[in-house]
Scaffold this motif. Sequence first.
Motif, PDB file in Angstrom:
ATOM      1  N   VAL A  85      -9.954  -7.732  14.113  1.00 39.22           N
ATOM      2  CA  VAL A  85     -10.342  -8.652  13.035  1.00 39.22           C
ATOM      3  C   VAL A  85      -9.230  -8.735  11.991  1.00 39.22           C
ATOM      4  O   VAL A  85      -8.875  -9.818  11.526  1.00 39.22           O
ATOM      5  CB  VAL A  85     -11.682  -8.224  12.407  1.00 39.22           C
ATOM      6  CG1 VAL A  85     -11.973  -9.008  11.145  1.00 39.22           C
ATOM      7  CG2 VAL A  85     -12.810  -8.401  13.421  1.00 39.22           C
ATOM      8  N   SER A  86      -8.632  -7.609  11.648  1.00 40.81           N
ATOM      9  CA  SER A  86      -7.557  -7.591  10.667  1.00 40.81           C
ATOM     10  C   SER A  86      -6.359  -8.407  11.150  1.00 40.81           C
ATOM     11  O   SER A  86      -5.787  -9.195  10.402  1.00 40.81           O
ATOM     12  CB  SER A  86      -7.130  -6.149  10.392  1.00 40.81           C
ATOM     13  OG  SER A  86      -5.978  -6.098   9.601  1.00 40.81           O
ATOM     14  N   ARG A  87      -5.986  -8.247  12.404  1.00 38.95           N
ATOM     15  CA  ARG A  87      -4.859  -9.015  12.945  1.00 38.95           C
ATOM     16  C   ARG A  87      -5.174 -10.498  12.961  1.00 38.95           C
ATOM     17  O   ARG A  87      -4.310 -11.328  12.667  1.00 38.95           O
ATOM     18  CB  ARG A  87      -4.497  -8.528  14.336  1.00 38.95           C
ATOM     19  CG  ARG A  87      -3.788  -7.198  14.298  1.00 38.95           C
ATOM     20  CD  ARG A  87      -3.273  -6.809  15.651  1.00 38.95           C
ATOM     21  NE  ARG A  87      -2.524  -5.564  15.545  1.00 38.95           N
ATOM     22  CZ  ARG A  87      -1.912  -4.999  16.554  1.00 38.95           C
ATOM     23  NH1 ARG A  87      -1.943  -5.565  17.740  1.00 38.95           N
ATOM     24  NH2 ARG A  87      -1.267  -3.881  16.390  1.00 38.95           N
ATOM     25  N   GLY A  88      -6.386 -10.844  13.320  1.00 37.75           N
ATOM     26  CA  GLY A  88      -6.779 -12.252  13.310  1.00 37.75           C
ATOM     27  C   GLY A  88      -6.726 -12.846  11.920  1.00 37.75           C
ATOM     28  O   GLY A  88      -6.309 -13.996  11.736  1.00 37.75           O
ATOM     29  N   ASP A  89      -7.127 -12.065  10.921  1.00 35.49           N
ATOM     30  CA  ASP A  89      -7.097 -12.547   9.537  1.00 35.49           C
ATOM     31  C   ASP A  89      -5.673 -12.763   9.038  1.00 35.49           C
ATOM     32  O   ASP A  89      -5.448 -13.554   8.131  1.00 35.49           O
ATOM     33  CB  ASP A  89      -7.817 -11.576   8.601  1.00 35.49           C
ATOM     34  CG  ASP A  89      -9.319 -11.590   8.787  1.00 35.49           C
ATOM     35  OD1 ASP A  89      -9.840 -12.547   9.405  1.00 35.49           O
ATOM     36  OD2 ASP A  89      -9.974 -10.647   8.317  1.00 35.49           O
ATOM     37  N   ARG A  90      -4.708 -12.047   9.622  1.00 40.88           N
ATOM     38  CA  ARG A  90      -3.317 -12.178   9.185  1.00 40.88           C
ATOM     39  C   ARG A  90      -2.584 -13.332   9.855  1.00 40.88           C
ATOM     40  O   ARG A  90      -1.469 -13.656   9.476  1.00 40.88           O
ATOM     41  CB  ARG A  90      -2.562 -10.877   9.449  1.00 40.88           C
ATOM     42  CG  ARG A  90      -3.013  -9.739   8.559  1.00 40.88           C
ATOM     43  CD  ARG A  90      -2.039  -8.568   8.591  1.00 40.88           C
ATOM     44  NE  ARG A  90      -1.527  -8.217   9.884  1.00 40.88           N
ATOM     45  CZ  ARG A  90      -1.980  -7.220  10.654  1.00 40.88           C
ATOM     46  NH1 ARG A  90      -2.986  -6.485  10.249  1.00 40.88           N
ATOM     47  NH2 ARG A  90      -1.413  -6.956  11.811  1.00 40.88           N
ATOM     48  N   LEU A  91      -3.193 -13.963  10.865  1.00 35.11           N
ATOM     49  CA  LEU A  91      -2.534 -15.089  11.512  1.00 35.11           C
ATOM     50  C   LEU A  91      -2.391 -16.225  10.511  1.00 35.11           C
ATOM     51  O   LEU A  91      -3.350 -16.569   9.818  1.00 35.11           O
ATOM     52  CB  LEU A  91      -3.343 -15.581  12.711  1.00 35.11           C
ATOM     53  CG  LEU A  91      -3.355 -14.672  13.925  1.00 35.11           C
ATOM     54  CD1 LEU A  91      -4.328 -15.207  14.969  1.00 35.11           C
ATOM     55  CD2 LEU A  91      -1.973 -14.546  14.511  1.00 35.11           C
ATOM     56  N   PRO A  92      -1.211 -16.806  10.432  1.00 34.13           N
ATOM     57  CA  PRO A  92      -1.026 -17.897   9.481  1.00 34.13           C
ATOM     58  C   PRO A  92      -1.756 -19.159   9.936  1.00 34.13           C
ATOM     59  O   PRO A  92      -1.917 -19.393  11.123  1.00 34.13           O
ATOM     60  CB  PRO A  92       0.489 -18.114   9.483  1.00 34.13           C
ATOM     61  CG  PRO A  92       0.948 -17.592  10.803  1.00 34.13           C
ATOM     62  CD  PRO A  92       0.005 -16.488  11.175  1.00 34.13           C
TER      63      PRO A  92
END
Length: 118
Positions: A85-92
Motif C-alpha cells: 500500500v505504501s509503495r502504491g501511494d508513492r506512485l506519481p
Amino acid sequence: MADVKEVSQMFEGSPPRLLPWTRPDGAPCYLSTDDPDGRLSVLADAVEGELLAAAEALLNETEVLPAGPGADLHAALRDVLRIAVSRGDRLPEPCDHGETRLCEGRTCCRVCRRQLYL
C-alpha cells in the motif's frame, strides 16, 4: 527462472512489469508496455487491487495467534500489505501530456520529463 534484471534486457523501452499471475508452469509473466491504459495494464491493476483487498480481508478476519508460526505468518502478511500500500501511494500521478520516452531507464513524460513509473 529469469529474474527481473534478465527479463529487462529482453525488452526495449521501459522496464517490464511483473504481472500478478503466473504461467501454467508457475513461471512469472511480464508485460512490456509504456501504455498504462492498455488492456493488460488495466487488467493487471484490477487483479492487483483484488489481491490487496483479499489480503486485507484475510488479515482482518484472522486473529493474531500466540507466538509461533501462525503469529509469524500473520505479522508477515500485515507487513507485506503495509509495504504494498505504501509503495502504491508513492506512485506519481501521470501528467496530462500523454507522450512518453525513456529517461535514464525510466519512463518519463516527453514534454515535462516527469517520471511516470517507478
